[in-house]
Design a protein around this motif. Structure first.
Motif, PDB file in Angstrom:
ATOM      1  N   THR A  39      -0.929 -84.617 108.659  1.00 32.44           N
ATOM      2  CA  THR A  39       0.307 -84.273 107.957  1.00 32.44           C
ATOM      3  C   THR A  39       0.004 -84.018 106.495  1.00 32.44           C
ATOM      4  OG1 THR A  39       1.541 -85.682 109.447  1.00 32.44           O
ATOM      5  CG2 THR A  39       2.626 -85.044 107.414  1.00 32.44           C
ATOM      6  N   THR A  40       0.304 -82.811 106.051  1.00 34.95           N
ATOM      7  CA  THR A  40       0.029 -82.460 104.654  1.00 34.95           C
ATOM      8  C   THR A  40       1.283 -82.463 103.793  1.00 34.95           C
ATOM      9  OG1 THR A  40       0.233 -80.111 105.208  1.00 34.95           O
ATOM     10  CG2 THR A  40      -1.976 -81.084 105.260  1.00 34.95           C
ATOM     11  N   HIS A  41       2.442 -82.449 104.414  1.00 31.56           N
ATOM     12  CA  HIS A  41       3.682 -82.431 103.653  1.00 31.56           C
ATOM     13  C   HIS A  41       4.608 -83.546 104.150  1.00 31.56           C
ATOM     14  CE1 HIS A  41       4.679 -80.260 107.312  1.00 31.56           C
ATOM     15  NE2 HIS A  41       5.948 -80.543 107.078  1.00 31.56           N
ATOM     16  N   ALA A  42       5.280 -84.146 103.242  1.00 33.23           N
ATOM     17  CA  ALA A  42       6.281 -85.159 103.577  1.00 33.23           C
ATOM     18  C   ALA A  42       7.593 -84.750 102.919  1.00 33.23           C
ATOM     19  CB  ALA A  42       5.843 -86.529 103.090  1.00 33.23           C
ATOM     20  N   ARG A  43       8.616 -84.686 103.701  1.00 32.81           N
ATOM     21  CA  ARG A  43       9.909 -84.296 103.154  1.00 32.81           C
ATOM     22  C   ARG A  43      10.538 -85.469 102.411  1.00 32.81           C
ATOM     23  NH1 ARG A  43      12.335 -81.057 108.321  1.00 32.81           N
ATOM     24  NH2 ARG A  43      10.724 -79.457 108.363  1.00 32.81           N
ATOM     25  N   TRP A  46      12.742 -88.171 104.261  1.00 28.02           N
ATOM     26  CA  TRP A  46      12.126 -89.156 105.137  1.00 28.02           C
ATOM     27  C   TRP A  46      11.974 -90.510 104.453  1.00 28.02           C
ATOM     28  CZ3 TRP A  46       7.498 -85.784 107.139  1.00 28.02           C
ATOM     29  CH2 TRP A  46       8.004 -84.785 107.968  1.00 28.02           C
ATOM     30  N   THR A 110      11.108 -87.929 111.869  1.00 27.27           N
ATOM     31  CA  THR A 110      10.217 -87.519 110.777  1.00 27.27           C
ATOM     32  C   THR A 110       9.486 -86.249 111.192  1.00 27.27           C
ATOM     33  OG1 THR A 110       8.507 -89.032 111.574  1.00 27.27           O
ATOM     34  CG2 THR A 110       9.963 -89.838 109.837  1.00 27.27           C
TER      35      THR A 110
END
Length: 113
Positions: A39-43, A46, A110
């Motif tokens: 996972t390179t992006h986290a919103r 979340w 997520t």
């Protein structure tokens, strides 16, 4: 006339039980770690600690799958022959289902909407 109980119960091997649960939890932890590293992006919606839920839920579900494999072997595996083969097949299928369900429950909301 006295009633005799001729049933014998086998003791539960706690070392083998704990080992299977730890191996299952390790497999679940490795799987969830693979997904988290990828996972390179986290919103932002979340939350800051969104990774905690999958890191807890997935290994617990996989440990439950390991518990199921032990008891399937305990109930059917000691008989040998076809019963043991069926017990192993059911154990593998049950473990994979528990691992899948734990992964889905861990990542729900997520990565996987």
């Amino acid at each position: 006339m006295t009633l005799q109980n001729n049933f014998t119960s086998r003791p539960i091997n706690t070392r083998s039980l704990i080992t299977r649960m730890l191996v299952g939890a390790g497999i679940g932890l490795a799987l969830v770690t693979f997904f988290l590293i990828a996972t390179t992006h986290a919103r932002p919606e979340w939350g800051q600690f969104w990774m905690i839920r999958p890191l807890i839920v997935t290994p617990l579900a996989a440990a439950g799958g390991g518990l199921g494999t032990y008891f399937m072997e305990y109930l059917l595996g000691y008989q040998g022959g076809w019963s043991k083969i069926i017990a192993v097949i059911i154990s593998i299928i049950g473990f994979l289902i528990s691992l899948w369900l734990g992964t889905v429950l861990g990542f729900a909301g997520t990565l996987w909407n």
